[in-house]
Motif scaffolding. Structure first.
Motif, mmCIF file in Angstrom:
data_model
loop_
_atom_site.group_PDB
_atom_site.id
_atom_site.type_symbol
_atom_site.label_atom_id
_atom_site.label_comp_id
_atom_site.label_asym_id
_atom_site.label_seq_id
_atom_site.Cartn_x
_atom_site.Cartn_y
_atom_site.Cartn_z
ATOM 1 N N UNK A 82 -3.132 -18.839 -5.974
ATOM 2 C CA UNK A 82 -4.121 -17.772 -6.133
ATOM 3 C C UNK A 82 -3.435 -16.593 -6.800
ATOM 4 N N UNK A 83 -4.109 -15.997 -7.803
ATOM 5 C CA UNK A 83 -3.581 -14.809 -8.473
ATOM 6 C C UNK A 83 -4.726 -13.850 -8.760
ATOM 7 N N UNK A 84 -4.418 -12.563 -8.689
ATOM 8 C CA UNK A 84 -5.415 -11.531 -8.942
ATOM 9 C C UNK A 84 -4.715 -10.310 -9.511
ATOM 10 N N UNK A 85 -5.382 -9.606 -10.413
ATOM 11 C CA UNK A 85 -4.815 -8.354 -10.928
ATOM 12 C C UNK A 85 -5.255 -7.162 -10.071
ATOM 13 N N UNK A 86 -6.001 -7.423 -9.014
ATOM 14 C CA UNK A 86 -6.331 -6.368 -8.056
ATOM 15 C C UNK A 86 -5.194 -6.227 -7.053
ATOM 16 N N UNK A 87 -5.042 -5.071 -6.401
ATOM 17 C CA UNK A 87 -4.001 -4.915 -5.377
ATOM 18 C C UNK A 87 -4.261 -5.830 -4.187
ATOM 19 N N UNK A 88 -3.206 -6.262 -3.536
ATOM 20 C CA UNK A 88 -3.339 -7.124 -2.376
ATOM 21 C C UNK A 88 -4.086 -6.420 -1.248
ATOM 22 N N UNK A 89 -3.922 -5.096 -1.142
ATOM 23 C CA UNK A 89 -4.580 -4.374 -0.053
ATOM 24 C C UNK A 89 -6.082 -4.202 -0.292
ATOM 25 N N UNK B 181 0.826 -1.210 0.000
ATOM 26 C CA UNK B 181 0.000 0.000 0.000
ATOM 27 C C UNK B 181 0.856 1.255 0.000
ATOM 28 N N UNK B 182 1.931 1.241 0.776
ATOM 29 C CA UNK B 182 2.789 2.438 0.912
ATOM 30 C C UNK B 182 4.211 1.985 1.192
ATOM 31 N N UNK B 183 5.078 2.177 0.215
ATOM 32 C CA UNK B 183 6.453 1.704 0.342
ATOM 33 C C UNK B 183 7.407 2.883 0.531
ATOM 34 N N UNK B 184 7.900 3.097 1.754
ATOM 35 C CA UNK B 184 8.829 4.213 1.985
ATOM 36 C C UNK B 184 10.121 4.097 1.174
ATOM 37 N N UNK B 185 10.509 2.889 0.795
ATOM 38 C CA UNK B 185 11.691 2.717 -0.039
ATOM 39 C C UNK B 185 11.427 3.062 -1.499
ATOM 40 N N UNK B 186 10.172 3.315 -1.840
ATOM 41 C CA UNK B 186 9.805 3.618 -3.227
ATOM 42 C C UNK B 186 8.981 4.901 -3.282
ATOM 43 N N UNK B 187 9.458 5.917 -2.568
ATOM 44 C CA UNK B 187 8.805 7.233 -2.539
ATOM 45 C C UNK B 187 7.348 7.143 -2.099
ATOM 46 N N UNK B 188 7.063 6.213 -1.187
ATOM 47 C CA UNK B 188 5.719 5.996 -0.643
ATOM 48 C C UNK B 188 4.711 5.584 -1.715
ATOM 49 N N UNK B 189 5.206 5.095 -2.835
ATOM 50 C CA UNK B 189 4.327 4.603 -3.896
ATOM 51 C C UNK B 189 3.791 3.222 -3.505
#
Length: 262
Positions: free
Chosen positions: A59-66, A28-36
């Motif tokens: 299991x696979x989905x093209x939706x975000x895990x969050x 959802x929010x990665x501080x190592x990737x500019x909070x992207x």
């Protein structure tokens, strides 16, 4: 760049809950990737290692895990292998279910080879072989590099993953944290390997953590930002190193350390 999580051994409920929460928060929010965010799909592989009765779930989905945390809540603890992947696709790569990890290919003996991957392969040395495996060069545009890399590796695999082929594949990438699971009739093999450039070590490093009868491999964000300090015993996996596990006859052997040199 993606975030990955791999567990092998005796998985306790609270540990599973803590680590999957860390994966969701990292996606959802990665501080190592500019909070992207890592919101281009996700998936997991579950391989039960309890008793003589095996169970495999992919299991696979093209939706975000969050947006699909209810799926994570349905995963039960136990003696097993779990491989999770939250995807942030590379520019120009497709967003489709085929390119969502874990990807799967069939080996030369008909066994199943699964891969999750964090990084980007440069597959130019293998493209002629891969085109022949697909049977139609136009299909190259429909799959991402992980799918194609796993397809190539499976074509080289008999009853075990050849260390030299994995090293050759990993040598094509500037960064490649990889987890592979090979399902053969008599045993299951798990290999986790890492390669990262020194200038991106904080983001690209892969942690190896231990708890009671459990080994954990996690992308840096999960441990550095979203896991309570000192809860797990964690060290950074050495660059160009792989850990190998074998599950056979109700026993798990490993980790055996491998050095990857093409």
């Amino acid at each position: 760049m993606c975030r990955i999580l791999v567990l092998v051994g005796e998985i306790q409920g609270e540990t599973l809950k803590l680590l999957t929460r860390a994966l969701v928060d990292s996606a959802r929010r990665d501080p190592y990737n500019d909070n992207d965010s890592h919101g281009d799909g996700w998936g997991y592989l579950e391989i039960s290692l309890e008793g003589n009765v095996g169970k495999t779930v992919r299991y696979r989905s093209i939706r975000p895990i969050y947006e699909e945390e209810e799926v994570l809540r349905g995963i039960k603890p136990g003696r097993k292998i779990l491989m999770f992947h939250a995807r942030k696709k590379s520019p120009g790569t497709p967003l489709n279910i085929h390119s969502t990890h874990p990807v799967m290919a069939t080996t030369r003996l008909g066994y199943e080879l699964y891969m999750i991957h964090n990084g980007e392969f440069t597959l130019d040395p293998f493209m002629q072989e891969i085109s022949q495996l697909l049977g139609n060069p136009r299909l190259l545009q429909e799959f991402n590099d992980t799918y194609l890399a796993n397809l190539w590796l499976a074509s080289k695999t008999l009853n075990e993953i050849d260390q030299s082929h994995l090293a050759k594949l990993q040598s094509t990438a500037k960064m490649a944290n990889i987890a592979l699971a090979l399902l053969a009739p008599q045993e299951t093999t798990l290999i986790v390997s890492t390669k990262y450039p020194s200038q991106k070590k904080d983001y690209a490093k892969l942690y190896h953590c231990t708890a009671q009868n459990l080994h954990i491999y996690a992308s840096s964000t999960l441990i550095d930002y979203y896991t309570p300090t000192n809860l797990l015993n964690c060290t950074v996996l050495d660059n160009l190193t792989a850990h190998k596990y074998t599950a056979k006859n109700n026993e798990i052997t490993g980790p055996i350390q491998l050095r990857l040199q093409a």
